[in-house]
Design a protein around this motif. Structure first.
Motif, mmCIF file in Angstrom:
data_model
loop_
_atom_site.group_PDB
_atom_site.id
_atom_site.type_symbol
_atom_site.label_atom_id
_atom_site.label_comp_id
_atom_site.label_asym_id
_atom_site.label_seq_id
_atom_site.Cartn_x
_atom_site.Cartn_y
_atom_site.Cartn_z
ATOM 1 N N GLU A 86 1.914 -7.498 54.474
ATOM 2 C CA GLU A 86 3.050 -6.767 53.905
ATOM 3 C C GLU A 86 2.725 -5.411 53.254
ATOM 4 O OE1 GLU A 86 6.201 -7.598 54.452
ATOM 5 O OE2 GLU A 86 5.602 -9.417 55.509
ATOM 6 N N ASP A 87 1.474 -5.142 52.927
ATOM 7 C CA ASP A 87 1.150 -3.822 52.372
ATOM 8 C C ASP A 87 -0.350 -3.583 52.414
ATOM 9 O OD1 ASP A 87 1.593 -1.307 51.313
ATOM 10 O OD2 ASP A 87 2.019 -1.993 49.275
ATOM 11 N N LEU A 88 -0.711 -2.333 52.307
ATOM 12 C CA LEU A 88 -2.103 -1.909 52.215
ATOM 13 C C LEU A 88 -2.533 -1.964 50.754
ATOM 14 C CD1 LEU A 88 -4.350 -0.466 54.030
ATOM 15 C CD2 LEU A 88 -3.446 1.665 53.068
ATOM 16 N N ARG B 67 11.057 -5.365 66.672
ATOM 17 C CA ARG B 67 10.617 -5.101 65.301
ATOM 18 C C ARG B 67 9.141 -4.707 65.212
ATOM 19 N NH1 ARG B 67 7.828 -9.399 62.887
ATOM 20 N NH2 ARG B 67 7.865 -11.347 64.067
ATOM 21 N N LEU B 68 8.844 -3.991 64.147
ATOM 22 C CA LEU B 68 7.480 -3.618 63.808
ATOM 23 C C LEU B 68 6.749 -4.840 63.273
ATOM 24 C CD1 LEU B 68 5.329 -1.358 63.300
ATOM 25 C CD2 LEU B 68 6.388 -1.071 61.036
ATOM 26 N N CYS B 69 5.595 -5.137 63.852
ATOM 27 C CA CYS B 69 4.819 -6.309 63.445
ATOM 28 C C CYS B 69 3.533 -5.948 62.715
ATOM 29 C CB CYS B 69 4.455 -7.157 64.668
ATOM 30 S SG CYS B 69 5.859 -7.773 65.604
ATOM 31 N N LEU B 70 2.914 -4.835 63.108
ATOM 32 C CA LEU B 70 1.600 -4.513 62.588
ATOM 33 C C LEU B 70 1.429 -2.996 62.509
ATOM 34 C CD1 LEU B 70 -0.959 -6.418 61.996
ATOM 35 C CD2 LEU B 70 -1.858 -5.544 64.160
ATOM 36 N N VAL B 71 0.814 -2.539 61.440
ATOM 37 C CA VAL B 71 0.380 -1.143 61.331
ATOM 38 C C VAL B 71 -1.128 -1.159 61.119
ATOM 39 C CG1 VAL B 71 0.473 1.003 60.010
ATOM 40 C CG2 VAL B 71 2.570 -0.299 60.416
ATOM 41 N N ASP C 152 -1.828 3.443 64.062
ATOM 42 C CA ASP C 152 -1.218 2.884 65.269
ATOM 43 C C ASP C 152 -0.266 1.776 64.838
ATOM 44 O OD1 ASP C 152 -0.968 2.771 68.161
ATOM 45 O OD2 ASP C 152 -2.016 0.862 68.063
ATOM 46 N N THR C 153 0.595 1.358 65.743
ATOM 47 C CA THR C 153 1.522 0.269 65.449
ATOM 48 C C THR C 153 1.548 -0.735 66.598
ATOM 49 O OG1 THR C 153 3.454 1.369 66.444
ATOM 50 C CG2 THR C 153 3.025 1.799 64.105
ATOM 51 N N GLU C 154 1.909 -1.963 66.272
ATOM 52 C CA GLU C 154 2.200 -2.984 67.286
ATOM 53 C C GLU C 154 3.600 -3.512 67.001
ATOM 54 O OE1 GLU C 154 0.187 -3.218 69.691
ATOM 55 O OE2 GLU C 154 -1.601 -2.335 68.790
ATOM 56 N N LEU D 67 -5.521 -3.683 58.908
ATOM 57 C CA LEU D 67 -4.346 -4.138 59.643
ATOM 58 C C LEU D 67 -3.336 -4.687 58.650
ATOM 59 C CD1 LEU D 67 -6.159 -6.193 62.468
ATOM 60 C CD2 LEU D 67 -5.871 -3.711 62.293
ATOM 61 N N VAL D 68 -2.125 -4.144 58.665
ATOM 62 C CA VAL D 68 -1.057 -4.601 57.771
ATOM 63 C C VAL D 68 -0.002 -5.301 58.604
ATOM 64 C CG1 VAL D 68 0.654 -3.936 56.053
ATOM 65 C CG2 VAL D 68 -1.510 -2.668 56.210
ATOM 66 N N ARG D 69 0.145 -6.610 58.390
ATOM 67 C CA ARG D 69 1.084 -7.400 59.187
ATOM 68 C C ARG D 69 2.387 -7.603 58.415
ATOM 69 N NH1 ARG D 69 0.865 -13.009 61.450
ATOM 70 N NH2 ARG D 69 0.250 -13.707 59.362
ATOM 71 N N PHE D 70 3.516 -7.461 59.140
ATOM 72 C CA PHE D 70 4.837 -7.669 58.557
ATOM 73 C C PHE D 70 5.472 -8.908 59.166
ATOM 74 C CE2 PHE D 70 4.038 -3.118 58.129
ATOM 75 C CZ PHE D 70 4.277 -2.942 56.773
ATOM 76 N N ALA D 71 6.001 -9.782 58.313
ATOM 77 C CA ALA D 71 6.615 -11.026 58.748
ATOM 78 C C ALA D 71 7.968 -10.765 59.400
ATOM 79 C CB ALA D 71 6.777 -11.969 57.565
#
Length: 205
Positions: free
Chosen positions: A8-10, A35-39, A23-25, A50-54
């Motif tokens: 959820e955050d850096l 939706r955005l899953c990873l930055v 980059d993004t996934e 790697l910052v993962r978003f639920a």
């Protein structure tokens, strides 16, 4: 070199000053739908974050947003147009100023039509990256080690590529042209989000 995984955050203060590779996934290629899953982000010192978003994320991420929106930090992308749209749509910030290695490649490597990141890393840096996980499920409850390594590799080489392309753009007399393209990229991403992804508004038609 290490890959750090965050939810959820850096964390604050984990990046050195200076340019960052980003980059993004996402779940697909249609930004408002997928939706955005990873930055992924790196300061070029050897580690990748790697910052993962639920799936139910509010995309708050104040530390990550502060880095992305920092006008004093150059953001290095490969195909920035897509990543900028995803970041603006989900995180609500404009990740500028920008340097895009794909655009730099097209402006300098006119002897080929192969401008993928894998091609650039192979030719210019003599390294190899795997794209096996490119189309994997980034929205899964667990991101496996192969996915993490793939995601990290997408930012691992961008600082070195940036150095190569700064030199090549100058050599070919295209630095100013490239900068104009980079400056326009946030607007190009907004045009994509607003519905003009496939239409060239500069054409006569």
């Amino acid at each position: 070199m290490a890959v750090h995984f965050h939810e959820e955050d850096l964390p604050e203060g984990v990046l050195a000053p200076g340019p960052v590779a980003v980059d993004t996934e996402t779940m697909g290629l249609v930004t408002p739908r997928d939706r955005l899953c990873l930055v992924q982000i790196s300061d070029g010192q050897g580690d990748e974050h790697l910052v993962r978003f639920a799936v139910d994320s509010a995309f708050a991420a104040p530390n990550l947003k502060a880095v992305l929106a920092d006008p004093a930090r150059l953001k290095l992308f490969h195909f920035a147009r897509f990543d900028l749209a995803a970041i603006e749509h989900y995180l609500g910030v404009t990740a500028a100023p920008v340097f895009c290695t794909k655009i730099a490649s097209k402006l300098t490597r006119t002897y080929t039509d192969r401008h993928g990141l894998k091609n650039l890393v192979q030719e210019l840096l003599g390294a190899d990256i795997s794209k096996a996980q490119q189309s994997s499920d980034w929205g899964a409850s667990e991101i496996n080690e192969a996915q993490r390594d793939y995601a990290a590799s997408d930012v691992r080489f961008l600082h070195r590529l940036h150095e190569v392309f700064v030199t090549r753009l100058a050599r070919e007399g295209r630095s100013e042209l490239a900068q104009a393209c980079f400056d326009f990229l946030p607007t190009r991403a907004r045009l994509d989000l607003a519905g003009w992804a496939e239409q060239d508004i500069f054409s006569h038609a």
